[in-house]
Design a protein around this motif. Structure first.
Motif, PDB file in Angstrom:
ATOM      1  N   VAL A  14       0.844  -1.184   0.000  1.00  0.00           N
ATOM      2  CA  VAL A  14       0.000   0.000   0.000  1.00  0.00           C
ATOM      3  C   VAL A  14       0.883   1.239   0.000  1.00  0.00           C
ATOM      4  O   VAL A  14       2.038   1.189   0.434  1.00  0.00           O
ATOM      5  CB  VAL A  14      -0.951   0.034   1.217  1.00  0.00           C
ATOM      6  CG1 VAL A  14      -1.918  -1.126   1.171  1.00  0.00           C
ATOM      7  CG2 VAL A  14      -0.172   0.016   2.508  1.00  0.00           C
ATOM      8  N   PRO A  15       0.376   2.376  -0.467  1.00  0.00           N
ATOM      9  CA  PRO A  15       1.178   3.587  -0.451  1.00  0.00           C
ATOM     10  C   PRO A  15       1.480   4.033   0.977  1.00  0.00           C
ATOM     11  O   PRO A  15       0.672   3.847   1.874  1.00  0.00           O
ATOM     12  CB  PRO A  15       0.291   4.637  -1.146  1.00  0.00           C
ATOM     13  CG  PRO A  15      -0.808   3.874  -1.787  1.00  0.00           C
ATOM     14  CD  PRO A  15      -0.925   2.574  -1.092  1.00  0.00           C
ATOM     15  N   ARG A  16       2.643   4.620   1.167  1.00  0.00           N
ATOM     16  CA  ARG A  16       3.024   5.151   2.473  1.00  0.00           C
ATOM     17  C   ARG A  16       2.140   6.352   2.783  1.00  0.00           C
ATOM     18  O   ARG A  16       1.988   7.247   1.962  1.00  0.00           O
ATOM     19  CB  ARG A  16       4.483   5.558   2.465  1.00  0.00           C
ATOM     20  CG  ARG A  16       4.899   6.258   3.748  1.00  0.00           C
ATOM     21  CD  ARG A  16       6.357   6.542   3.760  1.00  0.00           C
ATOM     22  NE  ARG A  16       6.961   5.336   4.309  1.00  0.00           N
ATOM     23  CZ  ARG A  16       8.232   5.207   4.594  1.00  0.00           C
ATOM     24  NH1 ARG A  16       9.054   6.187   4.342  1.00  0.00           N
ATOM     25  NH2 ARG A  16       8.706   4.119   5.116  1.00  0.00           N
ATOM     26  N   VAL A  17       1.567   6.349   3.986  1.00  0.00           N
ATOM     27  CA  VAL A  17       0.708   7.455   4.377  1.00  0.00           C
ATOM     28  C   VAL A  17       1.293   8.255   5.533  1.00  0.00           C
ATOM     29  O   VAL A  17       0.815   9.317   5.855  1.00  0.00           O
ATOM     30  CB  VAL A  17      -0.711   6.977   4.760  1.00  0.00           C
ATOM     31  CG1 VAL A  17      -1.428   6.401   3.559  1.00  0.00           C
ATOM     32  CG2 VAL A  17      -0.658   5.960   5.885  1.00  0.00           C
ATOM     33  N   ILE A  18       2.323   7.745   6.187  1.00  0.00           N
ATOM     34  CA  ILE A  18       2.991   8.430   7.279  1.00  0.00           C
ATOM     35  C   ILE A  18       4.426   8.703   6.872  1.00  0.00           C
ATOM     36  O   ILE A  18       5.146   7.804   6.463  1.00  0.00           O
ATOM     37  CB  ILE A  18       2.959   7.613   8.569  1.00  0.00           C
ATOM     38  CG1 ILE A  18       1.513   7.349   8.984  1.00  0.00           C
ATOM     39  CG2 ILE A  18       3.739   8.289   9.686  1.00  0.00           C
ATOM     40  CD1 ILE A  18       1.367   6.439  10.178  1.00  0.00           C
ATOM     41  N   GLU A  19       4.820   9.951   6.965  1.00  0.00           N
ATOM     42  CA  GLU A  19       6.183  10.314   6.582  1.00  0.00           C
ATOM     43  C   GLU A  19       7.131  10.075   7.728  1.00  0.00           C
ATOM     44  O   GLU A  19       6.857  10.234   8.852  1.00  0.00           O
ATOM     45  CB  GLU A  19       6.237  11.807   6.184  1.00  0.00           C
ATOM     46  CG  GLU A  19       5.365  12.087   4.982  1.00  0.00           C
ATOM     47  CD  GLU A  19       5.787  11.382   3.713  1.00  0.00           C
ATOM     48  OE1 GLU A  19       6.978  11.162   3.495  1.00  0.00           O
ATOM     49  OE2 GLU A  19       4.889  11.001   2.941  1.00  0.00           O
TER      50      GLU A  19
END
Length: 99
Positions: free
Chosen positions: A94-99
Motif C-alpha cells: 500500500v502507499p506510504r501514508v505516514i512520513e
C-alpha cells in the motif's frame, strides 16, 4: 472533559461531515452527555470486581461453548490477492501514508 464548539467542528472536519449550526449544537450536547456518563463510570471504585465474560454471568452460571481450534478453510492467499494492485512476498503493498 467538556468539548467546545471548536472541538465539534474539528471532529466533523476530520470525519468529513458537514454540520449545520443546529446539528453542531445538538452534537455538542450529545457528546458532552456521553463524556459525562464516562466520567460517572470512571468514578466508581471497581477494585476487587472480576470482569464478566458476558452480562448474563452476573445473574446465572454460564458455561462458554468453545469450538475446536482447527483449520476449516484452505489457504487461498494467491487467489485472494489476484485483484490487488501490488503484492510482494504474499503481502499487500500500500502507499506510504505516514512520513
Amino acid at each position: 472533559m467538556a468539548l467546545t464548539p471548536a472541538d465539534v467542528s474539528r471532529i466533523a472536519h476530520l470525519a468529513r461531515l458537514e454540520l449545520s449550526s443546529a446539528e453542531a449544537d445538538a452534537m455538542l450536547t450529545q457528546l458532552n452527555g456521553f463524556f459525562g456518563i464516562v466520567e460517572q463510570m470512571s468514578a466508581v471504585d471497581t477494585r476487587g470486581v472480576e470482569p464478566l465474560h458476558t452480562p448474563l454471568s452476573a445473574v446465572q452460571d454460564v458455561t462458554l461453548r468453545l469450538r475446536e481450534d482447527r483449520v476449516s478453510e484452505a489457504n487461498e492467499r494467491e487467489r485472494n490477492q489476484l485483484s490487488a494492485p501490488a503484492v510482494e512476498d504474499g503481502l499487500f503493498l500500500v502507499p506510504r501514508v505516514i512520513e
